[in-house]
Design a protein around this motif. Structure first.
Motif, mmCIF file in Angstrom:
data_model
loop_
_atom_site.group_PDB
_atom_site.id
_atom_site.type_symbol
_atom_site.label_atom_id
_atom_site.label_comp_id
_atom_site.label_asym_id
_atom_site.label_seq_id
_atom_site.Cartn_x
_atom_site.Cartn_y
_atom_site.Cartn_z
ATOM 1 N N TRP A 71 5.632 20.912 -12.757
ATOM 2 C CA TRP A 71 5.566 19.680 -11.700
ATOM 3 C C TRP A 71 5.743 18.479 -11.953
ATOM 4 N N GLN A 72 5.957 18.318 -10.683
ATOM 5 C CA GLN A 72 6.087 16.474 -10.343
ATOM 6 C C GLN A 72 6.081 16.314 -8.859
ATOM 7 N N GLY A 73 4.954 15.130 -9.156
ATOM 8 C CA GLY A 73 3.808 14.119 -7.930
ATOM 9 C C GLY A 73 4.621 13.545 -7.275
ATOM 10 N N VAL A 74 4.975 12.979 -6.675
ATOM 11 C CA VAL A 74 4.523 11.304 -6.323
ATOM 12 C C VAL A 74 3.753 10.753 -5.450
ATOM 13 N N ALA A 75 3.722 9.508 -4.810
ATOM 14 C CA ALA A 75 2.486 9.095 -4.094
ATOM 15 C C ALA A 75 2.640 7.517 -3.971
ATOM 16 N N GLY A 76 2.641 6.839 -2.335
ATOM 17 C CA GLY A 76 2.891 6.022 -2.025
ATOM 18 C C GLY A 76 4.264 5.217 -1.779
ATOM 19 N N GLN A 77 4.832 4.211 -2.770
ATOM 20 C CA GLN A 77 6.040 3.184 -2.802
ATOM 21 C C GLN A 77 6.197 2.548 -3.248
ATOM 22 N N SER A 78 7.854 2.711 -3.574
ATOM 23 C CA SER A 78 8.572 2.241 -4.565
ATOM 24 C C SER A 78 8.495 0.884 -4.190
ATOM 25 N N ASN A 79 8.687 0.140 -3.154
ATOM 26 C CA ASN A 79 9.202 -0.889 -2.513
ATOM 27 C C ASN A 79 8.617 -1.560 -1.274
ATOM 28 N N LEU A 80 7.601 -2.729 -1.705
ATOM 29 C CA LEU A 80 6.706 -3.150 -0.392
ATOM 30 C C LEU A 80 7.700 -3.160 0.942
ATOM 31 N N GLU A 81 8.658 -4.349 0.731
ATOM 32 C CA GLU A 81 9.383 -5.027 1.140
ATOM 33 C C GLU A 81 10.424 -4.207 2.476
ATOM 34 N N HIS A 82 10.528 -2.813 2.108
ATOM 35 C CA HIS A 82 11.257 -1.865 2.371
ATOM 36 C C HIS A 82 10.768 -0.827 2.946
ATOM 37 N N GLN A 83 9.085 -0.841 2.827
ATOM 38 C CA GLN A 83 8.363 0.513 2.817
ATOM 39 C C GLN A 83 9.200 1.567 2.389
#
Length: 380
Positions: A71-83
């Motif tokens: 299992w793998q999951g992600v949450a949120g953003q990797s780059n705030l400037e480009h959303q």
């Protein structure tokens, strides 16, 4: 010692916010790629809560257990400037997890008869005599286990940290020898070699020089031959590259909840260096640890030697909780071996749990420390 903190302060906000436009990557790495996993909702809820609790823009978690689906999951953003939303295939800096890779390379060279762990520093690198006190006594084993007594520049005062902030580009371009000359050579040891434990990135800068001297090849090439190639870690590298596809790092510099992009500092601190320069993905990291403990990289004897933590009276309860490039963790889910990595803009964790042979990987792109007890619940 579970994390080294690089405490930096940004004197010029605009410098911290400078970013490159991220490039698009080919391939499928959707955030819901593991949504059909039986424990998806439980795991994803834990990850989301972890991200919120740590005030991180984004986070990634990967759980591997024998006999179960990954299992793998992600949450949120990797780059705030480009959303930009975090993706399962995103590459990120792993910090001191790099030390495990470097230790594996050293152990492999030992298996190949190219060096001895008890070889003295002055023998391996004759030029060190006169530059580092007791270079004729310090061994390669002590460099690996942080028992050499050599100082750690990031934690030896503010000069090193302030130079990264004010001269990030210049610091990035310095060679290992230039860093050692500026921050390590001529400095007294913290203790006689082998008598104490003190975590130091300089130990691994020196190990990089030893590996390159013994092989006649850059560390990137050695890691490719010993680890990246055999395990097909196609998204992992140490050498300095264009990092527009790498997850951005952030920090709350003034403690007011405002996050600043500090990727240039993370880049200057570690890229290309054996102390913390590897860039990888969640999948590649767990493949590495699975390969290491599965006998695909080293002999069982070598792995056993790596995880055998140093015992010294100076350490709590006599156990320094560090072996050869490998941390020993006492968790609510049992003993685990691996490494934490972090800098001003991120934190990463990679652990192998002895009892159930599970592997846990957790990353966030905010450099503050974190409560990682979710792994106690998830890895039992």
């Amino acid at each position: 010692m579970k994390q080294t903190y690089l405490l930096l302060f940004c004197p010029l906000v605009i410098a911290c916010q400078t970013q490159d436009v991220p490039q698009q990557q080919a391939g499928t790495c959707a955030p819901d790629a593991y949504a059909q996993h039986p424990a998806h909702q439980t795991y994803q809820a834990e990850l989301v809560q972890y991200r919120l609790a740590t005030h991180a823009p984004g986070s990634v978690m990967r759980i591997v257990r024998p006999g179960e689906a990954i299992w793998q999951g992600v949450a949120g953003q990797s780059n705030l400037e480009h959303q930009t939303a975090m993706r399962n295939c995103d590459q990120f800096r792993v910090g001191s997890i790099t030390k495990m890779f470097v230790a594996v390379a050293v152990m492999k060279l030992r298996e190949q008869g190219k060096l001895s762990l008890d070889e003295k520093l002055a023998q391996a690198l004759p030029g060190m005599a006169g530059k580092i006190p007791q270079a004729t006594q310090i061994t390669i084993r002590q460099l690996l286990s942080h028992t050499s007594g050599i100082i750690d520049p990031p934690n030896a005062g503010m000069t090193y940290q302030l130079n990264i902030v004010s001269q990030a580009a210049a610091h990035y371009n310095k060679t290992i020898d230039q860093l050692l000359t500026e921050y390590v050579y001529g400095k007294p040891l913290q203790f006689a070699p082998g008598t104490g434990f003190s975590y130091s990135n300089a130990n691994y800068w020196i190990l990089q020089q030893i590996i390159e001297s013994k092989t006649g090849k850059p560390l990137q090439s050695v890691l490719s031959e010993v680890i990246f190639g055999p395990l097909q870690l196609n998204n992992t590298y140490l050498e300095r590259r264009d990092d527009r596809n790498v997850v951005r790092g952030y920090a709350d510099l003034y403690g007011n909840g405002t996050l600043f992009d500090v990727s240039s500092w993370d880049r200057a601190e570690d890229d290309g260096k054996a102390a913390g320069g590897i860039i990888s993905t969640a999948a590649d990291l767990t493949t590495f640890l699975s390969g290491l403990f599965g006998g695909k990289l080293l002999s069982a004897a070598s792995v056993s030697e790596m995880i055998d933590s140093v015992k010294l009276p100076a350490c709590p309860n006599g156990d320094c909780e560090y072996g050869l490039g490998m941390e020993k963790w006492f968790t609510g889910a049992g003993i685990a071996y691996g490494h934490n990595g972090g800098s001003v803009g991120f934190e990463a964790n990679l652990l192998y749990f002895v009892e159930n042979k599970g592997i846990f990987m957790l990353y966030k792109n905010n450099g503050n420390g974190s409560d990682k007890r979710l792994m106690d619940r998830l890895m039992k």
